[in-house]
Design an enzyme around this catalytic site. Structure first.
Site, PDB file in Angstrom:
ATOM      1  N   CYS A 141       0.853  -1.202   0.000  1.00  0.00           N
ATOM      2  CA  CYS A 141       0.000   0.000   0.000  1.00  0.00           C
ATOM      3  C   CYS A 141       0.887   1.251   0.000  1.00  0.00           C
ATOM      4  CB  CYS A 141      -0.916  -0.004   1.229  1.00  0.00           C
ATOM      5  SG  CYS A 141      -1.771   1.563   1.484  1.00  0.00           S
ATOM      6  N   CYS A 158       0.583   3.324   3.164  1.00  0.00           N
ATOM      7  CA  CYS A 158       1.294   2.707   4.298  1.00  0.00           C
ATOM      8  C   CYS A 158       2.792   2.977   4.174  1.00  0.00           C
ATOM      9  CB  CYS A 158       1.011   1.206   4.356  1.00  0.00           C
ATOM     10  SG  CYS A 158      -0.641   0.807   4.990  1.00  0.00           S
ATOM     11  N   HIS A 216      -4.365   0.709   8.518  1.00  0.00           N
ATOM     12  CA  HIS A 216      -4.778   0.459   7.136  1.00  0.00           C
ATOM     13  C   HIS A 216      -6.255   0.072   7.093  1.00  0.00           C
ATOM     14  CE1 HIS A 216      -4.323  -0.476   2.860  1.00  0.00           C
ATOM     15  NE2 HIS A 216      -5.207  -1.438   3.114  1.00  0.00           N
ATOM     16  N   ASN A 266     -13.457   9.610  -1.447  1.00  0.00           N
ATOM     17  CA  ASN A 266     -13.905   8.759  -2.542  1.00  0.00           C
ATOM     18  C   ASN A 266     -13.920   7.314  -2.055  1.00  0.00           C
ATOM     19  OD1 ASN A 266     -14.021  10.971  -4.329  1.00  0.00           O
ATOM     20  ND2 ASN A 266     -11.836  10.795  -4.765  1.00  0.00           N
ATOM     21  N   GLY A 296     -14.540   6.797  -7.424  1.00  0.00           N
ATOM     22  CA  GLY A 296     -13.295   7.388  -7.911  1.00  0.00           C
ATOM     23  C   GLY A 296     -12.096   7.144  -7.017  1.00  0.00           C
ATOM     24  N   THR A 303      -8.775   5.666  -5.998  1.00  0.00           N
ATOM     25  CA  THR A 303      -7.661   5.037  -6.717  1.00  0.00           C
ATOM     26  C   THR A 303      -6.625   4.431  -5.778  1.00  0.00           C
ATOM     27  OG1 THR A 303      -6.477   7.146  -6.877  1.00  0.00           O
ATOM     28  CG2 THR A 303      -7.910   6.555  -8.727  1.00  0.00           C
ATOM     29  N   HIS A 323      -8.839   7.760   2.751  1.00  0.00           N
ATOM     30  CA  HIS A 323      -8.219   9.080   2.881  1.00  0.00           C
ATOM     31  C   HIS A 323      -9.254  10.166   2.644  1.00  0.00           C
ATOM     32  CE1 HIS A 323      -7.753   7.482  -1.197  1.00  0.00           C
ATOM     33  NE2 HIS A 323      -7.966   8.719  -1.621  1.00  0.00           N
ATOM     34  N   HIS A 361      -9.563  14.098   1.334  1.00  0.00           N
ATOM     35  CA  HIS A 361      -8.915  15.215   0.644  1.00  0.00           C
ATOM     36  C   HIS A 361      -9.376  16.521   1.296  1.00  0.00           C
ATOM     37  CE1 HIS A 361      -8.012  12.845  -3.189  1.00  0.00           C
ATOM     38  NE2 HIS A 361      -8.961  12.099  -2.670  1.00  0.00           N
TER      39      HIS A 361
END
Ligand code: AMP
Length: 114
Positions: A4, A7, A46, A87, A93, A95, A100, A102
């Protein structure tokens, strides 16, 4: 998770522009900014996506939002406003499969996002 990318950022195995870190979360500049200010806030644990929030880990969500609020003030965008985006999954969306949030600021956004 060993493969990841987020990570790896947490473990300092790859470089990133970290602007905040504590025992639960880390915040760093997005490598491909979509606004003058574009920061990602992620849990150190994670967690793949918002689909994986549960009764045990949900305390991280309030901690993330308190962190976002403090960072927005530090970054000087709290008064004019900013956008928080999460997302989730392919159609959302997402990826990078490490949950996370934004923080997008420094310009005006419209709604709906399209
Ligand atoms: P999402 O599309 O919501 O999964 O967002 C993933 C975000 O991670 C994108 O905005 C990417 O630009 C950003 N990103 C991917 N790799 C890195 C990295 N190594 N450092 C900083 N941001 C990254």
């Amino acid at each position: 998770m060993s493969d990841c990318i987020f990570c790896k950022i947490i473990n300092k195995e790859i470089p990133s522009e970290i602007i905040y870190e504590d025992d639960k979360v880390i915040a760093f500049k997005d490598v491909n900014p979509q606004s003058p200010i574009h920061v990602l806030v992620i849990p150190k644990e994670h967690i793949e996506s918002a689909n994986d929030i549960d009764d045990v880990n949900s305390n991280l969500i309030s901690h993330i939002f308190l962190t976002i609020k403090d960072l927005a003030k530090e970054l000087g965008i709290d008064r004019e406003g900013y956008r928080i985006v999460n997302n989730c999954g392919e159609f959302g969306g997402q990826t990078v499969s490490h949950m996370h949030f934004h923080i997008l600021g420094g310009r005006k956004f419209s709604w709906p996002p399209g």
